[in-house]
Design a protein around this motif. Structure first.
Motif, PDB file in Angstrom:
ATOM      1  N   HIS A 181       0.815  -1.222   0.000  1.00 15.56           N
ATOM      2  CA  HIS A 181       0.000   0.000   0.000  1.00 15.56           C
ATOM      3  C   HIS A 181       0.849   1.272   0.000  1.00 15.56           C
ATOM      4  CE1 HIS A 181      -3.709  -2.160   0.471  1.00 15.56           C
ATOM      5  NE2 HIS A 181      -3.374  -2.660   1.648  1.00 15.56           N
ATOM      6  N   ASN A 182       1.930   1.282   0.786  1.00 13.23           N
ATOM      7  CA  ASN A 182       2.657   2.529   1.063  1.00 13.23           C
ATOM      8  C   ASN A 182       4.074   2.584   0.515  1.00 13.23           C
ATOM      9  OD1 ASN A 182       0.369   3.212   2.598  1.00 13.23           O
ATOM     10  ND2 ASN A 182       1.255   2.364   4.469  1.00 13.23           N
ATOM     11  N   GLY A 183       4.613   1.446   0.057  1.00 15.48           N
ATOM     12  CA  GLY A 183       5.986   1.411  -0.423  1.00 15.48           C
ATOM     13  C   GLY A 183       6.964   1.066   0.693  1.00 15.48           C
ATOM     14  N   GLU A 184       8.171   0.639   0.299  1.00 16.29           N
ATOM     15  CA  GLU A 184       9.154   0.179   1.282  1.00 16.29           C
ATOM     16  C   GLU A 184       9.668   1.307   2.170  1.00 16.29           C
ATOM     17  OE1 GLU A 184      12.249  -2.640   0.432  1.00 16.29           O
ATOM     18  OE2 GLU A 184      11.229  -3.319  -1.388  1.00 16.29           O
ATOM     19  N   ALA A 185       9.933   2.467   1.590  1.00 18.10           N
ATOM     20  CA  ALA A 185      10.514   3.565   2.372  1.00 18.10           C
ATOM     21  C   ALA A 185       9.572   4.003   3.489  1.00 18.10           C
ATOM     22  CB  ALA A 185      10.847   4.742   1.461  1.00 18.10           C
ATOM     23  N   ALA A 186       8.310   4.197   3.147  1.00 17.34           N
ATOM     24  CA  ALA A 186       7.332   4.620   4.143  1.00 17.34           C
ATOM     25  C   ALA A 186       7.122   3.534   5.199  1.00 17.34           C
ATOM     26  CB  ALA A 186       6.006   4.966   3.471  1.00 17.34           C
ATOM     27  N   THR A 187       7.156   2.274   4.777  1.00 15.34           N
ATOM     28  CA  THR A 187       6.954   1.177   5.714  1.00 15.34           C
ATOM     29  C   THR A 187       8.132   1.052   6.672  1.00 15.34           C
ATOM     30  OG1 THR A 187       5.598   0.002   4.087  1.00 15.34           O
ATOM     31  CG2 THR A 187       6.474  -1.288   5.919  1.00 15.34           C
ATOM     32  N   GLU A 188       9.337   1.311   6.184  1.00 13.18           N
ATOM     33  CA  GLU A 188      10.502   1.283   7.075  1.00 13.18           C
ATOM     34  C   GLU A 188      10.413   2.403   8.113  1.00 13.18           C
ATOM     35  OE1 GLU A 188      15.395   1.317   6.962  1.00 13.18           O
ATOM     36  OE2 GLU A 188      14.247   0.642   5.216  1.00 13.18           O
ATOM     37  N   LYS A 189       9.974   3.565   7.703  1.00 14.32           N
ATOM     38  CA  LYS A 189       9.792   4.675   8.644  1.00 14.32           C
ATOM     39  C   LYS A 189       8.749   4.297   9.690  1.00 14.32           C
ATOM     40  CE  LYS A 189       8.757   9.624   8.837  1.00 14.32           C
ATOM     41  NZ  LYS A 189       8.369  10.832   8.052  1.00 14.32           N
ATOM     42  N   TRP A 190       7.687   3.630   9.255  1.00 16.50           N
ATOM     43  CA  TRP A 190       6.654   3.160  10.192  1.00 16.50           C
ATOM     44  C   TRP A 190       7.231   2.159  11.185  1.00 16.50           C
ATOM     45  CZ3 TRP A 190       5.034  -1.960  10.683  1.00 16.50           C
ATOM     46  CH2 TRP A 190       3.917  -2.180  11.507  1.00 16.50           C
ATOM     47  N   ALA A 191       8.002   1.208  10.692  1.00 13.57           N
ATOM     48  CA  ALA A 191       8.584   0.184  11.559  1.00 13.57           C
ATOM     49  C   ALA A 191       9.510   0.808  12.598  1.00 13.57           C
ATOM     50  CB  ALA A 191       9.334  -0.854  10.728  1.00 13.57           C
ATOM     51  N   GLN A 192      10.273   1.839  12.198  1.00 12.93           N
ATOM     52  CA  GLN A 192      11.146   2.527  13.144  1.00 12.93           C
ATOM     53  C   GLN A 192      10.322   3.228  14.220  1.00 12.93           C
ATOM     54  OE1 GLN A 192      14.867   2.734  13.277  1.00 12.93           O
ATOM     55  NE2 GLN A 192      13.906   3.094  15.276  1.00 12.93           N
ATOM     56  N   GLY A 193       9.202   3.830  13.799  1.00 12.53           N
ATOM     57  CA  GLY A 193       8.309   4.481  14.755  1.00 12.53           C
ATOM     58  C   GLY A 193       7.701   3.493  15.724  1.00 12.53           C
ATOM     59  N   MET A 194       7.384   2.298  15.241  1.00 14.07           N
ATOM     60  CA  MET A 194       6.849   1.252  16.114  1.00 14.07           C
ATOM     61  C   MET A 194       7.860   0.879  17.195  1.00 14.07           C
ATOM     62  SD  MET A 194       3.703   0.228  15.261  1.00 14.07           S
ATOM     63  CE  MET A 194       3.472  -1.525  15.589  1.00 14.07           C
ATOM     64  N   VAL A 195       9.125   0.692  16.797  1.00  7.13           N
ATOM     65  CA  VAL A 195      10.176   0.341  17.757  1.00  7.13           C
ATOM     66  C   VAL A 195      10.307   1.435  18.818  1.00  7.13           C
ATOM     67  CG1 VAL A 195      12.662  -0.034  18.021  1.00  7.13           C
ATOM     68  CG2 VAL A 195      11.434  -1.095  16.110  1.00  7.13           C
ATOM     69  N   THR A 196      10.240   2.672  18.385  1.00  6.64           N
ATOM     70  CA  THR A 196      10.332   3.802  19.319  1.00  6.64           C
ATOM     71  C   THR A 196       9.166   3.809  20.306  1.00  6.64           C
ATOM     72  OG1 THR A 196      11.488   5.139  17.662  1.00  6.64           O
ATOM     73  CG2 THR A 196      10.452   6.323  19.475  1.00  6.64           C
ATOM     74  N   GLN A 333       7.231 -10.667   2.008  1.00  7.16           N
ATOM     75  CA  GLN A 333       7.786 -10.941   3.331  1.00  7.16           C
ATOM     76  C   GLN A 333       9.307 -10.845   3.360  1.00  7.16           C
ATOM     77  OE1 GLN A 333       8.013 -15.020   4.984  1.00  7.16           O
ATOM     78  NE2 GLN A 333       6.800 -15.632   3.235  1.00  7.16           N
ATOM     79  N   ILE A 334       9.971 -11.065   2.227  1.00  5.59           N
ATOM     80  CA  ILE A 334      11.434 -10.933   2.200  1.00  5.59           C
ATOM     81  C   ILE A 334      11.821  -9.478   2.445  1.00  5.59           C
ATOM     82  CG2 ILE A 334      13.474 -11.107   0.739  1.00  5.59           C
ATOM     83  CD1 ILE A 334      12.188 -13.524  -0.611  1.00  5.59           C
ATOM     84  N   ALA A 335      11.156  -8.568   1.740  1.00  5.97           N
ATOM     85  CA  ALA A 335      11.409  -7.142   1.956  1.00  5.97           C
ATOM     86  C   ALA A 335      11.006  -6.743   3.371  1.00  5.97           C
ATOM     87  CB  ALA A 335      10.631  -6.313   0.933  1.00  5.97           C
ATOM     88  N   ALA A 336       9.929  -7.339   3.877  1.00  7.88           N
ATOM     89  CA  ALA A 336       9.471  -7.045   5.236  1.00  7.88           C
ATOM     90  C   ALA A 336      10.528  -7.430   6.263  1.00  7.88           C
ATOM     91  CB  ALA A 336       8.166  -7.780   5.519  1.00  7.88           C
ATOM     92  N   GLN A 337      11.134  -8.598   6.104  1.00  2.00           N
ATOM     93  CA  GLN A 337      12.155  -9.042   7.054  1.00  2.00           C
ATOM     94  C   GLN A 337      13.398  -8.158   6.995  1.00  2.00           C
ATOM     95  OE1 GLN A 337      11.836 -11.862   9.420  1.00  2.00           O
ATOM     96  NE2 GLN A 337      13.382 -10.420  10.142  1.00  2.00           N
ATOM     97  N   ARG A 338      13.746  -7.698   5.805  1.00  3.79           N
ATOM     98  CA  ARG A 338      14.894  -6.781   5.675  1.00  3.79           C
ATOM     99  C   ARG A 338      14.642  -5.487   6.452  1.00  3.79           C
ATOM    100  NH1 ARG A 338      15.278  -8.302  -0.082  1.00  3.79           N
ATOM    101  NH2 ARG A 338      14.078  -6.419  -0.556  1.00  3.79           N
ATOM    102  N   ILE A 339      13.421  -4.975   6.350  1.00  8.95           N
ATOM    103  CA  ILE A 339      13.062  -3.752   7.075  1.00  8.95           C
ATOM    104  C   ILE A 339      13.174  -3.981   8.577  1.00  8.95           C
ATOM    105  CG2 ILE A 339      11.094  -2.281   7.698  1.00  8.95           C
ATOM    106  CD1 ILE A 339      10.242  -2.419   4.735  1.00  8.95           C
ATOM    107  N   LEU A 340      12.637  -5.096   9.042  1.00  5.65           N
ATOM    108  CA  LEU A 340      12.683  -5.400  10.477  1.00  5.65           C
ATOM    109  C   LEU A 340      14.114  -5.481  10.979  1.00  5.65           C
ATOM    110  CD1 LEU A 340       9.941  -8.183  10.580  1.00  5.65           C
ATOM    111  CD2 LEU A 340       9.746  -5.890  11.536  1.00  5.65           C
ATOM    112  N   ASP A 341      14.976  -6.105  10.191  1.00  7.58           N
ATOM    113  CA  ASP A 341      16.379  -6.225  10.588  1.00  7.58           C
ATOM    114  C   ASP A 341      17.053  -4.865  10.666  1.00  7.58           C
ATOM    115  OD1 ASP A 341      16.044  -8.966  10.654  1.00  7.58           O
ATOM    116  OD2 ASP A 341      16.907  -9.311   8.656  1.00  7.58           O
TER     117      ASP A 341
END
Length: 346
Positions: A181-196, A333-341
C-alpha cells in the motif's frame, strides 16, 4: 501339474490392482499447521460424506515444513494446510505444492485468495479469512488516536504499543501489506516508529497482547480477530473481566481497509492420493465447511453463499477490508524481514 491359466491370472491381477486403487482413493494424508479442536467436526464430516479416511500430521509451521523437506519425493502428504499467507508462500517457493485445476474451486474461491495462477492452475487456495485488528485500553487510550496501523507509529503513542515478534508470520504479512500500500521507504519509517513506541519488547502471542492491554502494561496492540472473538465467546469470569477493559478498532476504514489474512492449503507436490486431495479442497469450499470455519474458529467464510451463526463474530460489525492479492503479501515478506532487521524490530 496343471498348466497355468495366464488369462485368469491376469484378470486376478487386474482385480487386485483395481482394489488397491480403490483403497488408495479412500485415504487422505493431511499435513496441517491448523491446531484448532473445532476442526475435528470438519474432518469427520468429510469422511462421513466421502468414505475417505483422513490420516493427520499436525505441527507448527516450521517443524511441518522441515518434515516435508526431509521426506522429499517420498512424502506421503496429500494436502498441506497452513495459516497465514507468509507460510503458504514459503511452502510454495520451496516447491511443496502442485497446480490444481478445479471448476469448483475456481468458481467459489476469489481470485485474490489464490496462489500463483499461470494457466496451470492455482497452487494453493485461501479457505477462511481473519482480520488484523487494533485493541486499546479504554482508560488510557483514545480510539481517535489509534485509528490506523500507521497511527501506531505516531509519537503521541510512545511507550504504549505492544506486538508479538516482528518475525512472526502474522506480522510479516501485515508489513507485506503495508509495503504494497505505502511502499518500502514509508513502511521502514513506520517500523522505526513502532520500535520507538514499544511499551515492552515484542513477545507472546495475540492473546498475550490483549491481556497486556487489559492489564495496562500496553496501551494499544495488534491481534488477529479470532483471538478477540474467542475471548468474547468465553464464559469464564476472568475472560469477561478482561475483555470489558479492551476496546476494538477496525483499522484504516477511511483508507486502504483492514489487513486480512487467510488459512489455506493445496495439494502436496508428490501426493499419492491426488484425487482424494482435490475432493478435500473442494469440500473445504462447500457452504457446510465454510460454516465450520466461521462458527467453530471465528473466521470469516470466503465463499459468498456461505452463512454463519456466530453472534460474537457478527458483533464486530461491517467493515472495509483491503483489496490486495494475498499471494503478493506473501512475496513481500522478504522485503518485510529486511526492514525489520534494519530497524531492530525483534
Amino acid at each position: 501339474m496343471k498348466p497355468i491359466n495366464f488369462k485368469m491370472l491376469g484378470m486376478a491381477f487386474a482385480v487386485a490392482a483395481a482394489s488397491s486403487v480403490h483403497a488408495q482413493e479412500n485415504v487422505l494424508n493431511l499435513y496441517s499447521s491448523r491446531h484448532y479442536q473445532t476442526d475435528e467436526q470438519l474432518y469427520s464430516n468429510f469422511t462421513k460424506k466421502t468414505g475417505i479416511k483422513i490420516n493427520r500430521i499436525e505441527a507448527e509451521d516450521n517443524p511441518l515444513l522441515e518434515r516435508l523437506r526431509n521426506e522429499g519425493k517420498n512424502s506421503p502428504a496429500d494436502v498441506i494446510l497452513m495459516v497465514d499467507a507468509a507460510r503458504l508462500w514459503r511452502a510454495q517457493i520451496e516447491g511443496m505444492f502442485q497446480p490444481v485445476k478445479s471448476k469448483v474451486l475456481d468458481s467459489r474461491i476469489p481470485d485474490n485468495l489464490r496462489g500463483k495462477d499461470d494457466g496451470k492452475g492455482a497452487e494453493w487456495y485461501g479457505f477462511s479469512t481473519r482480520g488484523r485488528a487494533i485493541v486499546y485500553n479504554k482508560e488510557t487510550v483514545k480510539p481517535e488516536d489509534v485509528p490506523t496501523y500507521e497511527s501506531l507509529a505516531d509519537p503521541k503513542n510512545k511507550g504504549k504499543v505492544c506486538t508479538r515478534s516482528g518475525s512472526h508470520p502474522y506480522m510479516l504479512s501485515l508489513i507485506g501489506s503495508l509495503i504494497e500500500h505505502n511502499g518500502e521507504a514509508a513502511t521502514e519509517k513506520w517500523a522505526q516508529g513502532m520500535v520507538t513506541n514499544f511499551a515492552r519488547p515484542p513477545r507472546g502471542g495475540d492473546t498475550d497482547q490483549i491481556k497486556g492491554v487489559a492489564s495496562g502494561e500496553c496501551g494499544v496492540a495488534l491481534t488477529n480477530t479470532y483471538y478477540y472473538v474467542r475471548l468474547l465467546r468465553s464464559n469464564k469470569p476472568e475472560d469477561k473481566a478482561l475483555i470489558s477493559k479492551v476496546g476494538f478498532i477496525w483499522p484504516n476504514q477511511k483508507t486502504t481497509g483492514a489487513h486480512m489474512n487467510i488459512s489455506g492449503g493445496g495439494v502436496a507436490k508428490n501426493a499419492p492420493h491426488r484425487e482424494a486431495a482435490v475432493k478435500f479442497l473442494e469440500y473445504l469450499a462447500s457452504d457446510e465447511a465454510q460454516g465450520y470455519f466461521a462458527n467453530g474458529n471465528n473466521e470469516w467464510p470466503v465463499v459468498k453463499s456461505a452463512t454463519a451463526t456466530n453472534p460474537e463474530l457478527e458483533s464486530l460489525g461491517k467493515f472495509k477490508a483491503e483489496n490486495v492479492s494475498i499471494a503478493t503479501i506473501g512475496k513481500n515478506q522478504i522485503a518485510a524481514q529486511r526492514i525489520l532487521d534494519r530497524v531492530g524490530y525483534k
